[in-house]
Design an enzyme around this catalytic site. Structure first.
Site, PDB file in Angstrom:
ATOM      1  N   ASP A  13     -17.827  14.103  34.214  1.00  0.00           N
ATOM      2  CA  ASP A  13     -16.532  13.689  33.668  1.00  0.00           C
ATOM      3  C   ASP A  13     -16.195  14.456  32.392  1.00  0.00           C
ATOM      4  O   ASP A  13     -17.086  14.866  31.649  1.00  0.00           O
ATOM      5  CB  ASP A  13     -16.590  12.176  33.388  1.00  0.00           C
ATOM      6  CG  ASP A  13     -15.208  11.548  33.296  1.00  0.00           C
ATOM      7  OD1 ASP A  13     -14.206  12.237  33.615  1.00  0.00           O
ATOM      8  OD2 ASP A  13     -15.119  10.366  32.912  1.00  0.00           O
ATOM      9  N   HIS A  30     -11.362  22.133  35.081  1.00  0.00           N
ATOM     10  CA  HIS A  30     -12.085  22.004  36.350  1.00  0.00           C
ATOM     11  C   HIS A  30     -12.811  23.305  36.689  1.00  0.00           C
ATOM     12  O   HIS A  30     -13.924  23.290  37.204  1.00  0.00           O
ATOM     13  CB  HIS A  30     -11.131  21.609  37.481  1.00  0.00           C
ATOM     14  CG  HIS A  30     -10.528  20.243  37.300  1.00  0.00           C
ATOM     15  ND1 HIS A  30     -11.273  19.152  36.937  1.00  0.00           N
ATOM     16  CD2 HIS A  30      -9.244  19.796  37.417  1.00  0.00           C
ATOM     17  CE1 HIS A  30     -10.481  18.081  36.845  1.00  0.00           C
ATOM     18  NE2 HIS A  30      -9.242  18.458  37.125  1.00  0.00           N
ATOM     19  N   LEU A 124     -34.165  22.482  46.526  1.00  0.00           N
ATOM     20  CA  LEU A 124     -33.322  21.403  45.994  1.00  0.00           C
ATOM     21  C   LEU A 124     -32.218  20.989  46.987  1.00  0.00           C
ATOM     22  O   LEU A 124     -31.548  21.849  47.565  1.00  0.00           O
ATOM     23  CB  LEU A 124     -32.671  21.889  44.687  1.00  0.00           C
ATOM     24  CG  LEU A 124     -31.598  21.005  44.059  1.00  0.00           C
ATOM     25  CD1 LEU A 124     -32.206  19.750  43.462  1.00  0.00           C
ATOM     26  CD2 LEU A 124     -30.835  21.779  42.992  1.00  0.00           C
TER      27      LEU A 124
HETATM   28  C1  IPE Z   1     -15.124   9.617  38.013  1.00  0.00           C
HETATM   29  O1  IPE Z   1     -14.349  10.135  36.989  1.00  0.00           O
HETATM   30  C2  IPE Z   1     -15.031  10.487  39.216  1.00  0.00           C
HETATM   31  C3  IPE Z   1     -15.597  11.832  39.091  1.00  0.00           C
HETATM   32  C4  IPE Z   1     -16.250  12.315  38.058  1.00  0.00           C
HETATM   33  C5  IPE Z   1     -15.438  12.652  40.240  1.00  0.00           C
HETATM   34  P1  IPE Z   1     -12.867   9.606  36.707  1.00  0.00           P
HETATM   35  O2  IPE Z   1     -12.390  10.389  35.532  1.00  0.00           O
HETATM   36  O3  IPE Z   1     -12.065   9.670  37.928  1.00  0.00           O
HETATM   37  O4  IPE Z   1     -13.135   8.083  36.334  1.00  0.00           O
HETATM   38  P2  IPE Z   1     -12.283   7.048  35.506  1.00  0.00           P
HETATM   39  O5  IPE Z   1     -10.908   7.056  36.087  1.00  0.00           O
HETATM   40  O6  IPE Z   1     -12.276   7.512  34.081  1.00  0.00           O
HETATM   41  O7  IPE Z   1     -13.008   5.750  35.654  1.00  0.00           O
HETATM   42  C1  IPE Z   2     -13.897  14.951  35.969  1.00  0.00           C
HETATM   43  O1  IPE Z   2     -13.086  15.311  34.919  1.00  0.00           O
HETATM   44  C2  IPE Z   2     -13.538  15.703  37.229  1.00  0.00           C
HETATM   45  C3  IPE Z   2     -12.886  14.878  38.269  1.00  0.00           C
HETATM   46  C4  IPE Z   2     -12.699  13.589  38.218  1.00  0.00           C
HETATM   47  C5  IPE Z   2     -12.405  15.585  39.437  1.00  0.00           C
HETATM   48  P1  IPE Z   2     -11.693  14.589  34.640  1.00  0.00           P
HETATM   49  O2  IPE Z   2     -10.628  15.379  35.329  1.00  0.00           O
HETATM   50  O3  IPE Z   2     -11.766  13.167  34.989  1.00  0.00           O
HETATM   51  O4  IPE Z   2     -11.574  14.786  33.075  1.00  0.00           O
HETATM   52  P2  IPE Z   2     -10.990  13.747  32.013  1.00  0.00           P
HETATM   53  O5  IPE Z   2     -11.706  12.454  32.221  1.00  0.00           O
HETATM   54  O6  IPE Z   2      -9.529  13.651  32.286  1.00  0.00           O
HETATM   55  O7  IPE Z   2     -11.303  14.371  30.691  1.00  0.00           O
HETATM   56 MG    MG Z   3     -12.298  11.495  33.930  1.00  0.00          MG
END
Ligand code: IPE
Ligand code: IPE
Ligand code: MG
Length: 227
Positions: A13, A30, A124
Site C-alpha cells: 500500500d 504504481h 520461490l
Molecule cells: C489494499 O489497499 C489493497 C491492495 C494493496 C491491493 P487499499 O488501498 O485498496 O486499501 P484501503 O482502501 O486503504 O483499505
Molecule cells: C496500493 O497503493 C496499490 C493498489 C491498491 C493497487 P494505493 O494505490 O492504494 O496507494 P494509496 O493508498 O492511495 O497511497
Molecule cells: Mg491504498
C-alpha cells in the site's frame, strides 16, 4: 537466525501517496510499486522464503477511477510478461489468487501463460492476489462444498477449497504505508499470523525494509493460545 517464515504476505500500500508527494500521477506510483515488487521478490528468494503472497488488486479496487484501473491492468500485463521470462531463469513459480473470471481477457491470458510456464519451477512461489477478496474466497469455498453435496462443513474442508489450498498460512503479514487494517486480505489464513506495519510507502520498500520486518518477526513469541 533460523526464525524465518516460510510464507510472507504483503499488503503493498501507498503507491498513490508516494506519487502525490512528488506531484506525479497515481500511475507513476504504481509503476514504481512494480519495481518494489521486483526487488522484494529477489530479496525473498535470497532469504530462502518459500511463499510470497502479494496483494496487487482487491475486489474493492474496482471502485477506483477507470483511468487508474486501466493503467493498473496495463502495468500488470507488462509485469507479468517480464516476470514470466525472469521466473524461468530464476526458478520462481507464479500462482494467482482471486476471482480470475472477472479480469480483462488480456490480463487473464497473461496470467494463464505465466502460471503454466512456471508451474514446474521449484524455487520461490509468488502468489499474486489479484481481484482478490477474502470474504469472496471463503464464500467460494463454501459454495464449492455445497455443490459437492456436503451438508456439514469442517475447517479442513474450507482450508482445502480456498484459492491456493497447497500454500500454508502466512506466518507474517506486512502492510506498508502506515495503514493498520486487513482490507479484505486473507481473513481465514491470518488467524494466527504475526502482523508488521511500517509507515514506509510501498514504492520505497526494499531488502532492508524486508529485513526489518523479519527482525521484528524473529522477536515475537507465537503462542497459538497456549502458555
Ligand atoms: C489494499 O489497499 C489493497 C491492495 C494493496 C491491493 P487499499 O488501498 O485498496 O486499501 P484501503 O482502501 O486503504 O483499505
Ligand atoms: C496500493 O497503493 C496499490 C493498489 C491498491 C493497487 P494505493 O494505490 O492504494 O496507494 P494509496 O493508498 O492511495 O497511497
Ligand atoms: Mg491504498
Amino acid at each position: 537466525m533460523n526464525n524465518i517464515p516460510q510464507h510472507i504476505a504483503i499488503i503493498m500500500d501507498g503507491n498513490g501517496r508516494w506519487a502525490k508527494a512528488r506531484r506525479l500521477p497515481r500511475l507513476a506510483g504504481h509503476r514504481e510499486g512494480a519495481n518494489a515488487v521486483k526487488r522484494t521478490i529477489e530479496a525473498a528468494q535470497k532469504l530462502g522464503i518459500k511463499y510470497l503472497t502479494l496483494y496487487a488488486f482487491s475486489t474493492e479496487n474496482w471502485s477506483r477511477p477507470k483511468e487508474e484501473i486501466d493503467g493498473l491492468m496495463d502495468l500488470l500485463c507488462k509485469t507479468l510478461d517480464t516476470y514470466t521470462g525472469e521466473a524461468q531463469q530464476k526458478n520462481f513459480r507464479l500462482l494467482v489468487s482471486g476471482a480470475r473470471e472477472e479480469l480483462p481477457p488480456a490480463v487473464l491470458e497473461k496470467i494463464e501463460k505465466a502460471v503454466q510456464t512456471t508451474a514446474a519451477n521449484t524455487g520461490l512461489t509468488v502468489n499474486l492476489a489479484l481481484n482478490y477478496g477474502a470474504r469472496q474466497e471463503i464464500v467460494h469455498a463454501v459454495n464449492t462444498l455445497l455443490a459437492q453435496g456436503k451438508k456439514l462443513i469442517s475447517m479442513d474442508d474450507i482450508s482445502a477449497h480456498l484459492y491456493q489450498p497447497a500454500v500454508p498460512d502466512p506466518e507474517l503479514i506486512i502492510r506498508t504505508s502506515g495503514e493498520e487494517r486487513l482490507s479484505n486480505f486473507l481473513l481465514w489464513q491470518a488467524a494466527y499470523s504475526e502482523f508488521y506495519f511500517t509507515p514506509v510507502l510501498w514504492p520505497d520498500f526494499n531488502a532492508d525494509e524486508l529485513q526489518k520486518a523479519l527482525d521484528a518477526y524473529a522477536g515475537r513469541t507465537r503462542r497459538f493460545g497456549g502458555v
